[in-house]
Motif scaffolding. Structure first.
Motif, mmCIF file in Angstrom:
data_model
loop_
_atom_site.group_PDB
_atom_site.id
_atom_site.type_symbol
_atom_site.label_atom_id
_atom_site.label_comp_id
_atom_site.label_asym_id
_atom_site.label_seq_id
_atom_site.Cartn_x
_atom_site.Cartn_y
_atom_site.Cartn_z
ATOM 1 N N ILE A 23 -2.892 7.815 -9.088
ATOM 2 C CA ILE A 23 -3.925 7.032 -9.786
ATOM 3 C C ILE A 23 -4.965 7.954 -10.406
ATOM 4 O O ILE A 23 -5.342 7.801 -11.572
ATOM 5 C CB ILE A 23 -4.611 6.048 -8.809
ATOM 6 N N SER B 223 -0.536 8.664 0.567
ATOM 7 C CA SER B 223 -1.195 9.714 -0.206
ATOM 8 C C SER B 223 -1.052 11.088 0.431
ATOM 9 O O SER B 223 -1.228 12.111 -0.241
ATOM 10 C CB SER B 223 -2.681 9.372 -0.386
ATOM 11 N N VAL C 225 -2.047 3.054 2.143
ATOM 12 C CA VAL C 225 -2.348 3.888 0.977
ATOM 13 C C VAL C 225 -2.661 5.321 1.415
ATOM 14 O O VAL C 225 -2.169 6.296 0.824
ATOM 15 C CB VAL C 225 -3.527 3.309 0.177
ATOM 16 N N CYS D 109 -4.453 -8.845 -8.927
ATOM 17 C CA CYS D 109 -2.988 -8.695 -8.847
ATOM 18 C C CYS D 109 -2.272 -10.023 -8.650
ATOM 19 O O CYS D 109 -1.331 -10.119 -7.864
ATOM 20 C CB CYS D 109 -2.596 -7.716 -7.749
ATOM 21 N N LEU E 90 -1.225 -0.684 -10.441
ATOM 22 C CA LEU E 90 -1.405 -0.371 -9.030
ATOM 23 C C LEU E 90 -2.839 0.079 -8.748
ATOM 24 O O LEU E 90 -3.349 -0.110 -7.641
ATOM 25 C CB LEU E 90 -0.405 0.703 -8.599
ATOM 26 N N GLY E 91 -3.490 0.657 -9.756
ATOM 27 C CA GLY E 91 -4.912 0.972 -9.603
ATOM 28 C C GLY E 91 -5.729 -0.295 -9.417
ATOM 29 O O GLY E 91 -6.680 -0.331 -8.613
ATOM 30 N N LEU F 8 1.296 2.329 -13.037
ATOM 31 C CA LEU F 8 0.226 3.082 -12.368
ATOM 32 C C LEU F 8 -1.137 2.416 -12.574
ATOM 33 O O LEU F 8 -1.939 2.308 -11.640
ATOM 34 C CB LEU F 8 0.185 4.523 -12.886
ATOM 35 N N GLY G 71 0.801 -1.220 0.000
ATOM 36 C CA GLY G 71 0.000 0.000 0.000
ATOM 37 C C GLY G 71 0.830 1.264 0.000
ATOM 38 O O GLY G 71 0.374 2.328 -0.457
ATOM 39 N N LEU H 172 -5.205 -1.514 -5.940
ATOM 40 C CA LEU H 172 -5.983 -0.745 -4.971
ATOM 41 C C LEU H 172 -7.369 -1.337 -4.761
ATOM 42 O O LEU H 172 -7.949 -1.231 -3.674
ATOM 43 C CB LEU H 172 -6.096 0.710 -5.449
ATOM 44 N N GLN I 66 3.218 1.875 -1.842
ATOM 45 C CA GLN I 66 3.565 2.229 -3.223
ATOM 46 C C GLN I 66 2.458 3.025 -3.904
ATOM 47 O O GLN I 66 2.661 3.565 -4.993
ATOM 48 C CB GLN I 66 3.825 0.957 -4.040
ATOM 49 N N LEU I 67 1.297 3.070 -3.285
ATOM 50 C CA LEU I 67 0.122 3.646 -3.931
ATOM 51 C C LEU I 67 -0.205 5.025 -3.373
ATOM 52 O O LEU I 67 -0.511 5.163 -2.193
ATOM 53 C CB LEU I 67 -1.093 2.734 -3.729
#
Length: 369
Positions: free
Chosen positions: A98, A303, A299, A144, A243-244, A240, A90, A247, A92-93
């Motif tokens: 995104i 963020s 996440v 994933c 990774l979306g 990206l 998480g 998520l 990484q996000l």
């Protein structure tokens, strides 16, 4: 006076050291393999750490070099260590990255995950594949890869036939998990050279090519390998988009747990009325598993932009090693004999979901480019 105050204190050793001794060999082997796979990926960037670890696990299992003493530690690597890796993933996000892809790509990500999962479930029914096997393949191929398979496995309850022993049902479920992981490795590896060829054949630019790769390839590491064959710009977009999809692991697992609970209430009247018995207490995992909450928190923290770069630089290899150790442990369940035992229908389902996800990804890439 109560017995607890008069009875002599027990001198029996705590069970904790014994459990540590049982766990340590297998866990140590998993970590050593993870480190070796990571070192190889640093020396040869095309060698994905996770894929190398899975392949080494499968190789070790099939040539018979894994003694039974390793099993307790491998089980720890495949569950708690995996969940730690997912939580760290998480970090990484960043939601801003995104969202910067634009509303069209975000809709595409949701469509791929939802459409791929739905297709896996429906086609699984048509092929008469066991419910849990179809769900594991659907989640792994739509979200994933092996990490999603393992996360879904933690949310599912093994199906038991009438009068069947729980141990038999659990063993069959573990075979289904190993099968789904093996199929992710096989089909995802095939996509690494195939996707750059397809994007070139359609004359796609870097953004569209990266979008298609990120929306269609199963593992994050496989996305990196395929995207790098196209170029740096395509690789950035592909990661990206992928990774979306990662998520969406959290809401999909929450939905899966909710569906499991509803299913158990329909088949277990005691659980439906909240009866306090053994069946009710085993009504299923929490609606949102703890590691999923941890993933979402990671996440959210990432963020905010408040995490120092130095912390992220440390967290990334730790996350890679945790997932690699878990992938090795999961790979040890990939046995050729087991794949022969489950037959060809899971392979057909895996191929079909791959095609569905690929078509959705390709259509979306063309529409959003």
């Amino acid at each position: 006076m109560p017995r607890s105050l008069t009875a002599p204190r027990s001198t029996a050793p705590s069970p904790a050291p014994g459990r540590v001794r049982r766990v340590l060999p297998g866990l140590a082997v998993s970590v050593v393999v993870a480190v070796a796979a990571y070192a190889l990926s640093l020396a040869v960037p095309a060698a994905s750490t996770a894929l190398v670890a899975i392949l080494l696990g499968a190789l070790a299992a099939n040539i018979g070099v894994l003694p039974g003493v390793l099993r307790p530690g491998l089980d720890v690597a495949a569950k708690p260590v995996l969940r730690i890796g997912i939580v760290l993933l998480g970090l990484q996000l960043a939601l801003g990255d995104i969202l910067a892809l634009g509303p069209g790509v975000i809709v595409l990500i949701v469509a791929v995950v939802a459409g791929g999962t739905a297709a896996g479930i429906l086609l699984g029914r048509a092929l008469r594949i066991p419910r849990t096997q179809a769900l594991l393949i659907a989640c792994g191929f739509s979200i994933c890869g092996a990490a999603a398979v393992a996360a879904a496995a933690g949310a599912l309850t093994p199906d038991r036939e009438d009068g069947e022993d729980e141990e038999v049902a659990t063993e069959r479920f573990e075979t289904q998990v190993a099968t789904a992981v093996a199929l992710v490795v096989v089909f995802g590896t095939v996509l690494i050279p195939l996707m750059p060829v397809l994007t070139g054949a359609f004359g796609l630019g870097d953004r569209a090519a990266g979008t298609w790769i990120g929306a269609s390839v199963h593992e994050v590491a496989q996305v990196v390998a395929a995207g790098s064959l196209v170029g740096e710009d395509a690789l950035r977009v592909a990661v990206l988009v992928k990774l979306g999809r990662v998520l969406l692991l959290a809401p999909m697992i929450a939905l899966l747990v909710a569906a499991e609970r509803r299913g158990r209430r329909r088949t277990d009247p005691a659980a439906a009325h909240g009866a306090d018995d053994a069946g009710a207490r085993r009504s299923g995992p929490p609606l949102v598993p703890l590691f999923v909450i941890g993933f979402l928190v990671a996440v959210a923290v990432r963020s905010t932009g408040l995490i120092p770069t130095a912390v992220l630089d440390v967290a990334k290899p730790v996350q890679t090693l945790c997932l690699a150790a878990a992938m090795f442990a999961l790979g040890t369940g990939v046995r050729i004999a087991l794949l022969r035992q489950v037959g060809g229908r899971p392979v057909v389902l895996a191929a079909a979901v791959t095609v569905v996800v690929g078509l959705l990804g390709g259509a979306g890439a063309l529409l959003t480019s």
